[in-house]
Design an enzyme around this catalytic site. Structure first.
Site, PDB file in Angstrom:
ATOM      1  CD  GLU A  85      23.969   9.904  -6.827  1.00 25.35           C
ATOM      2  OE1 GLU A  85      24.738  10.871  -6.727  1.00 25.35           O
ATOM      3  OE2 GLU A  85      23.243   9.491  -5.902  1.00 25.35           O
ATOM      4  CE  LYS A 280      26.397  13.315  -3.711  1.00 27.10           C
ATOM      5  NZ  LYS A 280      25.635  12.363  -4.497  1.00 27.10           N
ATOM      6  CG  ASP A 296      30.690  28.662 -12.509  1.00 27.98           C
ATOM      7  OD1 ASP A 296      30.941  27.569 -11.960  1.00 27.98           O
ATOM      8  OD2 ASP A 296      31.505  29.594 -12.566  1.00 27.98           O
ATOM      9  CG  HIS A 393      21.534   4.366  -4.746  1.00 28.65           C
ATOM     10  ND1 HIS A 393      21.589   5.666  -5.189  1.00 28.65           N
ATOM     11  CD2 HIS A 393      22.788   3.866  -4.864  1.00 28.65           C
ATOM     12  CE1 HIS A 393      22.824   5.936  -5.559  1.00 28.65           C
ATOM     13  NE2 HIS A 393      23.565   4.864  -5.371  1.00 28.65           N
TER      14      HIS A 393
HETATM   15  C1  MEV Z   1      23.104  10.330  -2.535  1.00 24.79           C
HETATM   16  O1  MEV Z   1      23.609  10.854  -3.733  1.00 24.79           O
HETATM   17  C2  MEV Z   1      22.403  11.405  -1.751  1.00 24.79           C
HETATM   18  C3  MEV Z   1      21.918  10.985  -0.356  1.00 24.79           C
HETATM   19  O2  MEV Z   1      23.003  10.458   0.401  1.00 24.79           O
HETATM   20  C4  MEV Z   1      21.358  12.228   0.280  1.00 24.79           C
HETATM   21  C5  MEV Z   1      20.979  12.051   1.750  1.00 24.79           C
HETATM   22  O3  MEV Z   1      21.573  11.196   2.428  1.00 24.79           O
HETATM   23  O4  MEV Z   1      20.107  12.814   2.196  1.00 24.79           O
HETATM   24  C6  MEV Z   1      20.895   9.887  -0.456  1.00 24.79           C
END
Ligand code: MEV
Length: 438
Positions: A85, A280, A296, A393
């Site tokens: 990513e 995430k 792992d 991003h």
């Molecule tokens: C993207 O990989 C991760 C985010 O969505 C985490 C979040 O929303 O806190 C930017």
């Protein structure tokens, strides 16, 4: 129509590739080329990778990057990250620098206990089984003495074995619930070997036990396996600074930022839809380091998400408080990691990661991984509550768009210059690229 294949694993690599490409691809030659161009020219290195799994056809690359300037408990680290990513390494580096200037990350090991279970059925009462278990408990330790000898020399081993009655959920279902300290190894093989011996001991001792009827003697082992849920193998990572040092930009007020940030965390504490995405973001940092250090990541993922649900509702792993003008942001995460065994001495890039991290113990690696996760979470929340996530991003994703459209070096430079102060979107990049080309 594609035929099923018999004895596929016995075919040579070339034969496997031929079968796959001839059966599934319109252009077998082109498909073959996609695989072979990732073969390593160093035959020994390729063989090493071929032998990690069955039916290896080629190597699957991920970018391996580093995030420098992490200060953890006063020590400086450059952290290796394997991830696809675009924005993750950049975000980790930015957060590391930010917190490095504010005292760095403080991390603490809360506990390092691992768990394994023998699941079995017993045709008798819990009282009778408990008396038998207490009578033979020492035998579980003595029968595994050979297996645990080396681990004990390193200060680890079996911590305890309990009998658990689960008959209120499944008829006749009991467990041997054992806890372990596996020191610097992740310990899966050690734990599973001990558990399989416990199962054998249980079966044979029950069979020979005079106090049992023939029905009771016949213990049925269902399975013996470690648990990837490790709520007592936990590390805490924390950052803190005075609220008025939180903003780096004149356009963002520190107090307002702290409050918005804290509200964003509180939302993730009570709203599962948000909590999953919030966590995430933490896993972006955690998985990347776990992967780069040959650990792992599926075990880590499974364990962490279970831990995030321990209250009965899936919730944020991280928390925030603002007290007496001090902003504190922290999280506790379960991490069963190893720095010896597994891939650590086999995979050349894992060895590289370990040296880059100055040969950490498993406990030190837990702290590094947790700091990377918290850094990532901080970076994501800072963007989300200020500029929005897309600005940073999409800037990082810009190169992917350019590569997708085979942009030349000159075109890339022109596009990068143009979008320096402009919000990136897929269509705007394509429009600009087309304009350049016309
Ligand atoms: C993207 O990989 C991760 C985010 O969505 C985490 C979040 O929303 O806190 C930017």
């Amino acid at each position: 129509m594609t035929q099923n294949v018999k004895g596929f694993s016995k075919l040579s690599k070339e034969e496997k590739i031929n079968w796959i490409t001839n059966n599934y691809f319109i252009n077998p030659l082109e498909a073959k080329e996609s695989l072979t161009k990732y073969w390593n020219s160093d035959e020994n290195l390729q063989k090493l990778h071929d032998e990690f799994i069955e039916n290896t056809l080629t190597n699957f690359y991920l970018p391996y990057g580093v995030a420098p300037n992490f200060i953890i408990n006063g020590k400086s680290y450059t952290i290796p990250m394997a991830i696809e990513e675009s924005s993750v390494v950049a975000a980790a580096s930015k957060a590391a620098k930010f917190w490095g200037e504010r005292g760095g990350f403080k991390t603490t090991i809360i506990n390092t206990e691992k768990i394994g279970q023998v699941h079995f059925l017993f045709n008798g009462t819990a009282e009778k089984l408990t008396a038998f278990f207490n009578h033979i408990k020492e035998k579980f330790f003595s029968d595994t003495a050979e297996i645990t000898k080396n681990m004990q020399k390193r200060g680890g081993g079996i911590l305890d074995i309990e009998l658990r009655d689960k008959t209120h959920e499944i008829a006749n279902y009991f467990q041997l619930h054992a806890t372990f300290n596996t020191k610097d190894s992740m310990g899966a093989n050690f734990i599973n070997t001990c558990l399989e011996q416990f199962a054998k001991t249980l079966e044979s001792q029950a069979n020979d036990f005079d106090g049992f009827s023939s029905e009771e003697k016949n213990v049925q082992i269902i399975m013996s396996i470690l648990s990837n849920y490790v709520p007592n193998c936990v590390v805490r990572a924390e950052v803190s600074c005075p609220v008025d040092r939180l903003s780096e930009s004149a356009s963002i007020d520190s107090v307002e930022f702290a409050q918005k940030f804290a509200t964003a965390v509180k939302i993730a504490e009570i709203e599962p839809y948000r909590a999953v995405t919030h966590n995430k973001g933490i896993m972006n940092g955690i998985d990347a380091v776990v992967l780069a250090t040959g650990n792992d990541f599926r075990a880590v993922e499974a364990g962490i998400h279970a831990y995030a649900s321990k209250s009965g509702q899936y919730a944020s792993l991280s928390h925030v408080k603002i007290e007496n003008g001090i902003f504190t942001f922290w999280m506790d995460v379960p991490l069963a990691l190893g720095t010896v065994g597994g891939l650590t001495s086999l995979h050349p890039l894992v060895k590289f990661s370990m040296e880059l991290l100055q040969k950490p113990s498993a406990e030190e690696l837990m702290q590094i991984v947790a700091a990377a996760g918290l850094a990532q979470n901080f970076a994501a929340l800072r963007s989300l509550t200020t500029t929005g996530i897309q600005q940073g991003h999409m800037k990082m994703h810009l190169m992917n768009i350019l590569n997708q459209h085979q942009a030349t070096k000159e075109e890339k430079q022109k596009v990068l210059d143009y979008f320096k102060d402009t919000t990136v979107s897929h269509s705007l990049v394509i429009d600009y690229l087309e304009k350049l080309r016309s």
